[in-house]
Design a protein around this motif. Structure first.
Motif, PDB file in Angstrom:
ATOM      1  N   ASP A  30       0.817  -1.227   0.000  1.00  8.28           N
ATOM      2  CA  ASP A  30       0.000   0.000   0.000  1.00  8.28           C
ATOM      3  C   ASP A  30       0.851   1.278   0.000  1.00  8.28           C
ATOM      4  OD1 ASP A  30      -2.311  -1.479  -0.007  1.00  8.28           O
ATOM      5  OD2 ASP A  30      -3.102  -0.722   1.887  1.00  8.28           O
ATOM      6  N   ARG A  32       2.120   4.421  -1.954  1.00  8.81           N
ATOM      7  CA  ARG A  32       1.991   5.239  -3.152  1.00  8.81           C
ATOM      8  C   ARG A  32       3.350   5.856  -3.479  1.00  8.81           C
ATOM      9  NH1 ARG A  32      -2.379   9.789  -2.329  1.00  8.81           N
ATOM     10  NH2 ARG A  32      -1.134  11.047  -3.748  1.00  8.81           N
ATOM     11  N   LYS A 302      -7.395   1.798  -2.163  1.00  5.77           N
ATOM     12  CA  LYS A 302      -6.742   1.599  -3.460  1.00  5.77           C
ATOM     13  C   LYS A 302      -7.680   1.042  -4.513  1.00  5.77           C
ATOM     14  CE  LYS A 302      -5.772  -2.293  -0.798  1.00  5.77           C
ATOM     15  NZ  LYS A 302      -5.527  -2.384   0.656  1.00  5.77           N
ATOM     16  N   CYS A 309      -3.518   5.023  -7.204  1.00  3.08           N
ATOM     17  CA  CYS A 309      -3.720   3.607  -6.865  1.00  3.08           C
ATOM     18  C   CYS A 309      -2.933   2.677  -7.775  1.00  3.08           C
ATOM     19  CB  CYS A 309      -5.206   3.252  -6.944  1.00  3.08           C
ATOM     20  SG  CYS A 309      -6.230   4.092  -5.736  1.00  3.08           S
TER      21      CYS A 309
END
Length: 478
Positions: A30, A32, A302, A309
């Motif tokens: 997760d 970014r 996401k 995402c």
């Protein structure tokens, strides 16, 4: 005779020089891309990852292809390890060869620790040793549930151990200590950070003042329209509606603490490699399974086709990788398997969807595909060609168009602008071509559509079982 003796003395050094490179994949959960210093972030401390980029090659247009359900991490891991599109294999790896299995069968010792959100038997097939493996999508970071691979291919009973990042990092360092020095290794460390619960260790939580955390430029209180599928997916329950700057800054501070902890742990693993004189012959790859909204477009998770995402960081560093290099080539994470095999001089499987970008390390190629196709469930499809990106929402009969060069945060929909019809038609044609190429059967037009209007006040927010009490008290109490 003296010349022969001299050459015989040099022979061990020739053998050492010709030893196949080791490979390590660090896989964040997760993360970014815009949360890393080397991708332009000025407030989250990531010196180790930034150093990998400075001494290696950073890729700016790397994407996952998407997911058929809300846990994007499962198909993302399958695509990374098999080189195949999720449209063909979903999140199932059984019956498909992984990069670890391919290297194991060719003399590599293969190791893994960390998160495994796929079939257990594939671990046993692929890895020489697997220790402190978390079989599942997430856990309480302070009590991560772990199992070890046994010689017979089964696994030990679950044990609950300490903080996830520390457990996985120490296990990787133990593998380095145990590894026979005469053999190459492949090591895979998929972290559970910075996936929620957003509960970093206190020393990392103190690093970031929530009041000073900037919000994403596309922060919104809520998403402006309904996607055509449930807006109650678990990730979206992690912050109350409407999203407020105060809550999102607090979550960004926690997110940053988890990221910095992971960064320091990667640094400790690299320090162990240095101590064992292994760094110069070890290819290090860093990337993430998917991005995360963290307030962008009013979203937390996401489960969308937006850039925050689907676009992920990817860095290669090590022998044969140019230093301080950057590539904007369109790539998928499923391209990593054929790239590694080409880099190691090992034949690759002939049934891959991924393509090798190994030529980038020799500056002989800059482009491998003309478009990027991403998707989420059957409800979102996106295509990018050049700077233009189109997202299609069939269940609300909505199409949006962005120019990412002028509008990288996807705020200005161009679909109704004069002259956009031709560009939309061009991108829709390419989307259909990519659907056919990867075996995607989802419709782009449906007979029964629903309204794009929605009311977040109808959502019943409940915490999942892994959220610690302090997170529940902070974000779930009225």
């Amino acid at each position: 005779m003296r010349k022969l003796l001299f050459l015989l003395c040099l022979f061990p050094f020739f053998l050492k020089a010709q030893k196949p490179p080791n490979v390590i994949i660090f896989f964040a959960d997760d993360l970014r891309a815009s949360a890393l210093g080397c991708y332009g972030n000025s407030y989250v401390k990531t010196p180790t990852i930034d150093s990998l980029a400075a001494h290696g090659m950073r890729f700016t247009n790397t994407y996952i292809q998407g997911s058929h359900h809300g846990a994007l991490c499962a198909p993302s891991r399958a695509m990374l390890l098999t080189g195949k599109s999720y449209h063909r294999i979903k999140d199932k790896m059984a019956g498909h060869e992984t990069i670890a299995k391919r290297l194991k069968d060719r003399g590599y010792k293969t190791y893994m620790t960390g998160k495994w959100h796929n079939e257990k038997q594939v671990v046993a097939e692929s890895f020489s040793k697997a220790r402190n493996v978390m079989f599942g999508g997430m856990s309480d970071h302070y009590q991560v549930y772990c199992q070890d691979l046994l010689p017979d291919g089964n696994f030990t009973d679950i044990e609950y151990k300490g903080f996830s990042t520390d457990i996985f990092g120490q296990t990787m360092m133990d593998f380095i200590d145990e590894h026979p020095k005469d053999k190459p290794f492949f090591m895979y460390l998929p972290f559970t950070a910075p996936h929620d619960p957003r509960s970093p260790l206190p020393e990392y939580a103190k690093m970031y003042n929530p009041a000073g955390m900037p919000l994403p430029p596309n922060f919104m209180p809520s998403h402006p329209f309904y996607f055509g599928h449930s807006m109650e997916v678990r990730d979206e329950n992690l912050a109350p509606y409407p999203r407020t700057p105060e809550v999102m800054r607090a979550q960004w501070a926690e997110y940053a603490g988890l990221i910095t902890h992971m960064d320091e742990t990667i640094g400790k693993v690299i320090a162990k490699l240095n101590a064992e004189n292994l760094t110069e012959n070890t290819l290090i790859i860093f990337l993430s399974d998917n991005g995360l909204a963290m307030g962008s477009h009013g979203l937390i998770g996401k489960q969308s086709a937006y850039e925050h995402c689907m676009n992920v960081p990817m860095i290669f560093s090590g022998p044969g990788i140019p230093q301080g290099a950057e590539s904007d080539a369109f790539l998928y994470t499923l391209d990593i398997l054929p790239t590694i095999t080409d880099k190691l001089g090992i034949e690759k499987p002939d049934d891959l969807d991924g393509v090798s970008f190994e030529a980038s390390f020799r500056h002989t190629e800059t482009s491998y595909r003309e478009s990027i196709f991403t998707s989420y469930m059957n409800h979102q499809r996106a295509i990018r060609v050049g700077d233009f990106k189109l997202i299609r929402y069939p269940y609300i009969d909505k199409t949006v168009l962005f120019n990412l060069k002028e509008d990288p945060f996807e705020l200005n929909d161009l679909s109704n602008r004069p002259g956009s019809a031709n560009k939309i038609s061009e991108l829709m044609t390419e989307m259909r071509n990519q659907q056919e190429k990867f075996g995607d059967k989802a419709p782009l037009v449906v007979e029964e559509t629903v309204s794009e209007d929605w009311d977040y006040r109808t959502i019943d927010r409940k915490p999942d079982q892994w959220q610690p009490q302090e997170v529940i008290d902070k974000y779930f109490k009225d």
